[in-house]
Design a protein around this motif. Structure first.
Motif, PDB file in Angstrom:
ATOM      1  N   ILE A  54      -1.969   5.103   8.086  1.00 27.99           N
ATOM      2  CA  ILE A  54      -2.708   4.555   7.177  1.00 27.99           C
ATOM      3  C   ILE A  54      -3.304   3.324   7.917  1.00 27.99           C
ATOM      4  CG2 ILE A  54       0.025   3.478   8.388  1.00 27.99           C
ATOM      5  CD1 ILE A  54      -1.891   3.107   4.060  1.00 27.99           C
ATOM      6  N   ASN A  55      -2.972   2.469   9.486  1.00 31.05           N
ATOM      7  CA  ASN A  55      -4.004   1.637   9.616  1.00 31.05           C
ATOM      8  C   ASN A  55      -5.020   2.057  10.556  1.00 31.05           C
ATOM      9  OD1 ASN A  55      -4.202   0.620  12.424  1.00 31.05           O
ATOM     10  ND2 ASN A  55      -3.113  -1.162  12.333  1.00 31.05           N
ATOM     11  N   ASP A  56      -5.762   3.398  10.663  1.00 33.53           N
ATOM     12  CA  ASP A  56      -7.045   4.188  10.479  1.00 33.53           C
ATOM     13  C   ASP A  56      -7.596   3.723   9.513  1.00 33.53           C
ATOM     14  OD1 ASP A  56      -8.824   4.869  11.960  1.00 33.53           O
ATOM     15  OD2 ASP A  56      -8.287   7.055  10.142  1.00 33.53           O
ATOM     16  N   HIS A  57      -6.878   3.711   8.018  1.00 33.97           N
ATOM     17  CA  HIS A  57      -7.430   4.236   6.660  1.00 33.97           C
ATOM     18  C   HIS A  57      -7.825   2.747   5.974  1.00 33.97           C
ATOM     19  CE1 HIS A  57      -5.354   7.972   4.855  1.00 33.97           C
ATOM     20  NE2 HIS A  57      -6.063   8.261   6.496  1.00 33.97           N
ATOM     21  N   VAL A  58      -6.534   1.863   6.292  1.00 36.09           N
ATOM     22  CA  VAL A  58      -7.157   0.125   5.991  1.00 36.09           C
ATOM     23  C   VAL A  58      -8.166  -0.342   6.762  1.00 36.09           C
ATOM     24  CG1 VAL A  58      -6.075  -1.849   5.838  1.00 36.09           C
ATOM     25  CG2 VAL A  58      -4.725   0.118   5.601  1.00 36.09           C
ATOM     26  N   ILE A  59      -8.355   0.392   7.938  1.00 42.37           N
ATOM     27  CA  ILE A  59      -9.551  -0.393   8.407  1.00 42.37           C
ATOM     28  C   ILE A  59     -10.842   0.394   8.666  1.00 42.37           C
ATOM     29  CG2 ILE A  59     -10.888  -0.253  11.646  1.00 42.37           C
ATOM     30  CD1 ILE A  59      -7.694  -0.509  12.504  1.00 42.37           C
ATOM     31  N   LYS A  60     -10.909   1.518   8.126  1.00 40.55           N
ATOM     32  CA  LYS A  60     -11.843   1.885   7.763  1.00 40.55           C
ATOM     33  C   LYS A  60     -11.642   1.342   6.366  1.00 40.55           C
ATOM     34  CE  LYS A  60     -11.646   6.520  10.428  1.00 40.55           C
ATOM     35  NZ  LYS A  60     -11.977   7.551  10.088  1.00 40.55           N
ATOM     36  N   ALA A  61     -11.329   0.917   5.629  1.00 43.47           N
ATOM     37  CA  ALA A  61     -11.287   0.150   4.176  1.00 43.47           C
ATOM     38  C   ALA A  61     -12.121  -0.389   3.940  1.00 43.47           C
ATOM     39  CB  ALA A  61     -10.218   0.432   2.872  1.00 43.47           C
ATOM     40  N   HIS A  89      13.030  18.024   4.562  1.00 43.77           N
ATOM     41  CA  HIS A  89      12.352  18.931   6.019  1.00 43.77           C
ATOM     42  C   HIS A  89      11.342  19.388   5.117  1.00 43.77           C
ATOM     43  CE1 HIS A  89      15.598  21.038   4.689  1.00 43.77           C
ATOM     44  NE2 HIS A  89      14.692  22.192   4.894  1.00 43.77           N
ATOM     45  N   SER A  90      11.524  19.680   4.105  1.00 46.56           N
ATOM     46  CA  SER A  90       9.784  20.285   3.630  1.00 46.56           C
ATOM     47  C   SER A  90       9.366  19.510   2.723  1.00 46.56           C
ATOM     48  CB  SER A  90      10.461  20.827   2.880  1.00 46.56           C
ATOM     49  OG  SER A  90      10.971  20.591   1.752  1.00 46.56           O
ATOM     50  N   ALA A  91       9.347  18.228   3.116  1.00 47.49           N
ATOM     51  CA  ALA A  91       8.523  17.452   1.973  1.00 47.49           C
ATOM     52  C   ALA A  91       7.350  16.875   2.733  1.00 47.49           C
ATOM     53  CB  ALA A  91       9.607  15.878   1.805  1.00 47.49           C
ATOM     54  N   GLU A  92       6.020  16.559   1.880  1.00 46.39           N
ATOM     55  CA  GLU A  92       4.558  16.243   2.356  1.00 46.39           C
ATOM     56  C   GLU A  92       4.630  14.550   1.819  1.00 46.39           C
ATOM     57  OE1 GLU A  92       0.478  18.161   2.063  1.00 46.39           O
ATOM     58  OE2 GLU A  92       2.208  19.707   0.663  1.00 46.39           O
ATOM     59  N   THR A  93       4.516  13.668   3.367  1.00 50.47           N
ATOM     60  CA  THR A  93       4.255  12.337   2.946  1.00 50.47           C
ATOM     61  C   THR A  93       2.329  12.631   3.066  1.00 50.47           C
ATOM     62  OG1 THR A  93       4.311  11.975   5.056  1.00 50.47           O
ATOM     63  CG2 THR A  93       6.453  11.353   3.864  1.00 50.47           C
ATOM     64  N   VAL A  94       1.682  11.213   2.232  1.00 48.07           N
ATOM     65  CA  VAL A  94       0.318  10.824   2.062  1.00 48.07           C
ATOM     66  C   VAL A  94       0.521  10.002   2.554  1.00 48.07           C
ATOM     67  CG1 VAL A  94      -1.954  11.702   0.727  1.00 48.07           C
ATOM     68  CG2 VAL A  94      -0.203  12.943   0.588  1.00 48.07           C
ATOM     69  N   PRO A  95      -0.276   8.731   3.343  1.00 46.26           N
ATOM     70  CA  PRO A  95      -0.597   7.369   3.234  1.00 46.26           C
ATOM     71  C   PRO A  95      -1.840   7.401   2.384  1.00 46.26           C
ATOM     72  CG  PRO A  95      -1.185   8.588   5.200  1.00 46.26           C
ATOM     73  CD  PRO A  95      -0.413   9.705   4.228  1.00 46.26           C
ATOM     74  N   CYS A  96      -1.542   6.207   2.252  1.00 51.21           N
ATOM     75  CA  CYS A  96      -2.680   5.657   1.264  1.00 51.21           C
ATOM     76  C   CYS A  96      -4.227   5.517   1.553  1.00 51.21           C
ATOM     77  CB  CYS A  96      -2.163   3.472   0.799  1.00 51.21           C
ATOM     78  SG  CYS A  96      -3.146   3.111  -0.718  1.00 51.21           S
ATOM     79  N   SER A  97      -5.015   6.457   1.226  1.00 49.69           N
ATOM     80  CA  SER A  97      -5.968   7.227   1.372  1.00 49.69           C
ATOM     81  C   SER A  97      -6.912   5.614   1.501  1.00 49.69           C
ATOM     82  CB  SER A  97      -6.468   8.167   0.381  1.00 49.69           C
ATOM     83  OG  SER A  97      -7.190   7.279  -0.965  1.00 49.69           O
ATOM     84  N   ILE A  98      -8.305   6.057   2.142  1.00 46.81           N
ATOM     85  CA  ILE A  98      -9.411   5.276   2.270  1.00 46.81           C
ATOM     86  C   ILE A  98      -9.466   4.236   1.035  1.00 46.81           C
ATOM     87  CG2 ILE A  98     -11.202   4.247   3.322  1.00 46.81           C
ATOM     88  CD1 ILE A  98     -11.083   6.646   5.464  1.00 46.81           C
ATOM     89  N   GLU A  99      -9.999   5.442   0.566  1.00 42.18           N
ATOM     90  CA  GLU A  99     -10.771   4.995  -1.312  1.00 42.18           C
ATOM     91  C   GLU A  99      -9.527   3.753  -2.108  1.00 42.18           C
ATOM     92  OE1 GLU A  99     -10.601   8.146  -0.149  1.00 42.18           O
ATOM     93  OE2 GLU A  99     -12.385   7.961   0.393  1.00 42.18           O
ATOM     94  N   MET A 114       0.547  -0.870   0.022  1.00 36.16           N
ATOM     95  CA  MET A 114      -0.043   0.142   0.065  1.00 36.16           C
ATOM     96  C   MET A 114       0.921   1.091  -0.165  1.00 36.16           C
ATOM     97  SD  MET A 114      -3.113  -1.057   2.809  1.00 36.16           S
ATOM     98  CE  MET A 114      -1.684  -1.758   3.943  1.00 36.16           C
ATOM     99  N   PRO A 115       0.496   1.903  -0.789  1.00 41.04           N
ATOM    100  CA  PRO A 115       1.546   3.238  -0.989  1.00 41.04           C
ATOM    101  C   PRO A 115       2.005   4.167   0.082  1.00 41.04           C
ATOM    102  CG  PRO A 115       0.023   3.174  -3.113  1.00 41.04           C
ATOM    103  CD  PRO A 115       0.231   1.945  -1.967  1.00 41.04           C
ATOM    104  N   ILE A 116       2.646   5.079  -0.058  1.00 43.66           N
ATOM    105  CA  ILE A 116       2.543   6.600   0.475  1.00 43.66           C
ATOM    106  C   ILE A 116       3.254   7.584  -0.376  1.00 43.66           C
ATOM    107  CG2 ILE A 116       3.769   7.776   1.831  1.00 43.66           C
ATOM    108  CD1 ILE A 116       4.068   5.191   3.692  1.00 43.66           C
ATOM    109  N   SER A 117       2.123   8.695  -1.454  1.00 45.18           N
ATOM    110  CA  SER A 117       3.163   9.666  -1.824  1.00 45.18           C
ATOM    111  C   SER A 117       3.507  10.817  -1.376  1.00 45.18           C
ATOM    112  CB  SER A 117       1.641  10.385  -2.000  1.00 45.18           C
ATOM    113  OG  SER A 117       0.841   9.623  -2.972  1.00 45.18           O
ATOM    114  N   ILE A 118       5.182  11.075  -1.269  1.00 42.68           N
ATOM    115  CA  ILE A 118       6.097  12.075  -1.368  1.00 42.68           C
ATOM    116  C   ILE A 118       5.689  13.240  -2.316  1.00 42.68           C
ATOM    117  CG2 ILE A 118       7.953  12.361  -0.251  1.00 42.68           C
ATOM    118  CD1 ILE A 118       8.028   9.022   0.437  1.00 42.68           C
TER     119      ILE A 118
END
Length: 312
Positions: free
Chosen positions: A96-103, A57-67, A24-28
């Motif tokens: 990500i754990n919360d997203h996977v549970i909701k998905a 250090h200025s990066a933004e990480t976005v875990p795999c969404s529920i969708e 399950m990927p993470i966007s950076i």
């Protein structure tokens, strides 16, 4: 039965490919560039070759969404397997754990239509496991999950065992750059590495040894110099190997070219200890997510053992 992991779980690419494990990927986003952290070697090398670690250090990480998790399962995994265990890094450090549970609610509600459409009969199970650690500390639960699946254990027995392993998994991390670590920590609102500590640490070349255990991340020791820190960590891991592990694997991940691990003091002794005790020493590249958060050149090490006091 199969496995799906989030990209911040550090296991080797060979292990992922051998066991057909979904990631399950993470966007950076670093400046104007976007990286898809899915543990692929191509994306990892692109990140390192472009020296993005110095600016992360200025990066933004976005875990795999529920969708995104729903699509991964309903478009692919429910058609290929009857039961999938999803293992994630600790819920205290990632959404990500919360997203996977909701998905999972939507997946379990809608999988029948997807399977019927493709002529796949029977029920589908999805189980979510919080490894309660991060980076290489997640590896023991993943390796144990695969062993249990291949042994033909029931989903209930697998879940019970993985919960036990996760509660007894230890993930250690040795950073190279305290200023970097502090900058990232501040961006996340994490004050675990203060300015004074970072300044003193850099001035005196003192490094903290950080431990992830049962969802909590905290320093458990200090060492002078990265090389000495690596030697101390590897010697400690070798002691734990001889004392006995719950899962016969020690995973070491590195924020860069993993061939650098063999050059660090104490690594040969750890390898020897593993060979003597029949324990696999798994080498893995640290995820892009890991490097973004703790810095290029950091070392992470994970194993599962009965509860004990860490002495450094």
């Amino acid at each position: 039965m199969g496995l799906a992991i989030d990209a911040a779980c550090d296991v080797s690419q060979a292990f992922l490919q051998k066991h057909n494990i979904a990631v399950m990927p993470i966007s950076i986003r670093v400046d104007d560039e976007v990286f898809m952290d899915d543990r692929s070697q191509v994306e990892l090398h692109r990140f390192l070759d472009r020296d993005m670690g110095s600016r992360s250090h200025s990066a933004e990480t976005v875990p795999c969404s529920i969708e995104d998790v729903q699509h991964l399962f309903l478009d692919k995994l429910v058609l290929e397997q009857d039961c999938v265990f999803c293992l994630t890094i600790t819920a205290t450090r990632s959404a990500i754990n919360d997203h996977v549970i909701k998905a999972s609610f939507a997946v379990l509600k809608n999988y029948r239509a997807a399977r019927d459409k493709h002529g796949v009969a029977g029920p589908f199970l999805m189980r979510v496991i919080d490894t309660r650690s991060l980076f290489a500390g997640s590896a023991p639960a993943i390796v144990e999950a695969m062993r249990l699946i291949e042994a033909g254990e029931t989903p209930a027995a697998i879940r019970e065992r993985l919960t036990y392993v996760a509660n007894n998994s230890y993930g250690y991390m040795l950073p190279r750059d305290l200023y970097y670590l502090r900058a990232r920590a501040r961006k996340r609102g994490d004050r675990s590495v203060g300015l004074v500590s970072a300044m003193l640490g850099s001035a005196l070349d003192i490094k903290p040894l950080l431990r992830g255990y049962r969802g909590e991340t905290s320093p458990v020791g200090k060492v002078r110099g990265f090389e000495h820190g690596a030697e101390t960590l590897f010697a400690y891991a070798a002691q734990r190997v001889h004392a006995g592990l719950l899962v016969p694997v020690v995973c070491v991940s590195y924020g860069g070219d993993v061939s650098e691990l063999a050059k660090l003091p104490g690594y040969t002794a750890l390898r020897t200890a593993c060979e003597e005790c029949g324990v696999e020493l798994m080498e893995a590249p640290m995820s892009i997510t890991g490097m973004v958060n703790v810095g290029v050149g950091a070392v992470s090490l994970g194993f599962a053992a009965e509860e004990h006091v860490a002495e450094f």
